[in-house]
Design an enzyme around this catalytic site. Structure first.
Site, short mmCIF file in Angstrom:
data_model
loop_
_atom_site.label_atom_id
_atom_site.label_comp_id
_atom_site.label_asym_id
_atom_site.label_seq_id
_atom_site.Cartn_x
_atom_site.Cartn_y
_atom_site.Cartn_z
N SER A 139 0.96 -1.22 0.12
CA SER A 139 -0.13 -0.08 -0.05
C SER A 139 0.84 1.15 -0.26
CB SER A 139 -0.81 0.05 1.33
OG SER A 139 -0.08 -0.02 2.30
N LYS A 140 2.13 0.94 0.36
CA LYS A 140 2.94 2.32 0.32
C LYS A 140 3.44 3.00 -0.91
CE LYS A 140 3.27 2.22 4.89
NZ LYS A 140 2.64 3.22 5.84
#
Length: 345
Positions: free
Chosen positions: A47-48
């Site tokens: 998700s980063k």
């Protein structure tokens, strides 16, 4: 007639629009329907990617980043990989201060992406000069033409998920989501998604996942920072020994704490039952889901989304290593035992 080639200009165009996948076997006895937002489908496998691209492009828009500059960040591994990936495409140098708790796999991946890596001791206070927070700040002060992303205290962290992950989940569930379950580290993911979902429907329940050894759950309940809550734990990218301003605690309805051992086994269980090869933090999120179900939190009509933040390949030397699991004593109280590979001679 000439046809256009179906192609992406670069890897950054693959960020976001990750799938929502129904959980079947692990939740077959649960009340409600359960779906995983599988962030490992991002090109950087977590998700980063979303915050790395959003924060860097916003810095470019504001004119504080130009090609050849240096991007500095603190990371448990995933954010660093994403920043390194974006830096390669956009022409920046990348320096990362990493917690020694990060797996060897993550650190090797950061080096392979061209980042300069400083490995800092995990079990020191946030204001200790050896902590990865302080090392990053020092490097930023020393290096001209650098920016420090500082994801823990950067509102753009939350903003990235407000503009991407939240709308995706709302659209994928056609507005039927009743509960969000997500881990909280920097707090950007859970807060950004929560902000968007609650704007659409204030009744959506946002359930945060914290680790034993972290201060977040107690701070949420009391608004007091209690350093007595702090002690070493093994889960990466979850919990904190400080209070990140990227977390909007008012948007989170409650926190659930999970243990290292149970979360590790649950990560392995996800792989073996759902066919989703996910990371340690995903195991923690799923473990929290189990505990909430045991409490009777969910009804048969509920539509529950759990965020799986990253890919299992980041943890081959940890939760997916029988040797590491044995060394932690994680096989002692479970029916699962360390499996040995058989070599045919």
């Amino acid at each position: 007639m000439r046809k256009d080639i179906q192609v992406f200009d670069n890897v950054l165009q693959l960020i976001g629009k990750t799938p929502l996948i129904k959980l079947n076997k692990m939740t077959e006895d649960f009340k409600g329907d359960f779906y995983a937002k599988v962030e490992a489908f991002n090109p950087g496998h977590s998700s980063k990617d979303r915050i790395a691209l959003h924060i860097i492009e916003e810095a470019e828009r504001r004119g504080i980043l130009t090609p050849g500059d240096t991007i500095i960040e603190t990371t448990s591994g995933n954010t660093g990989f994403s920043i390194a990936m974006v830096s390669i495409i956009k022409g920046y140098k990348c320096i990362l201060a990493v917690s020694s708790k990060s797996s060897a796999d993550k650190i090797d991946m950061l080096k392979s992406m061209g980042a300069q890596v400083y490995v800092c001791p995990a079990n020191v206070s946030a204001d200790d000069p050896r902590s990865y927070y302080q090392v990053a700040k020092r490097l930023h002060n020393e290096i001209k033409g650098s920016i420090y992303i500082n994801q823990y205290f950067n509102e753009l962290n939350l903003d990235a998920h407000y503009h991407t992950t939240g709308p995706e989940i709302w659209e994928q569930t056609e507005g039927q989501i009743t509960h969000l379950v997500a881990c909280s580290g920097t707090g950007g993911t859970i807060s950004g998604i929560a902000k968007y979902l609650k704007e659409q429907n204030p009744n959506v329940q946002v359930l945060g996942v914290d680790a034993y050894g972290s201060v977040l759950k107690k701070y949420h309940e009391t608004r007091e920072f209690d350093e007595k809550e702090i002690y070493p734990y093994r889960i990466e990218g979850l919990g904190k020994n400080l209070i990140p301003t990227a977390t909007d605690f008012d948007l989170i309805d409650r926190f659930v704490k999970v243990k290292d051992e149970e979360s590790a086994h649950t990560a392995r269980e996800i792989s073996r039952t759902e066919g989703l090869f996910v990371g340690y933090t995903s195991g923690a999120a799923m473990q929290a889901l189990k505990q909430l179900n045991e409490e009777g939190v969910f009804k048969s009509t509920d539509k529950v989304v759990v965020v799986f933040p990253d890919h299992g390949s980041r943890y081959m030397s940890k939760v997916y290593s029988d040797q590491w699991m044995e060394a932690q004593g994680f096989f002692d109280r479970h029916t699962e035992t360390a499996e040995k590979i058989q070599y045919v001679k």
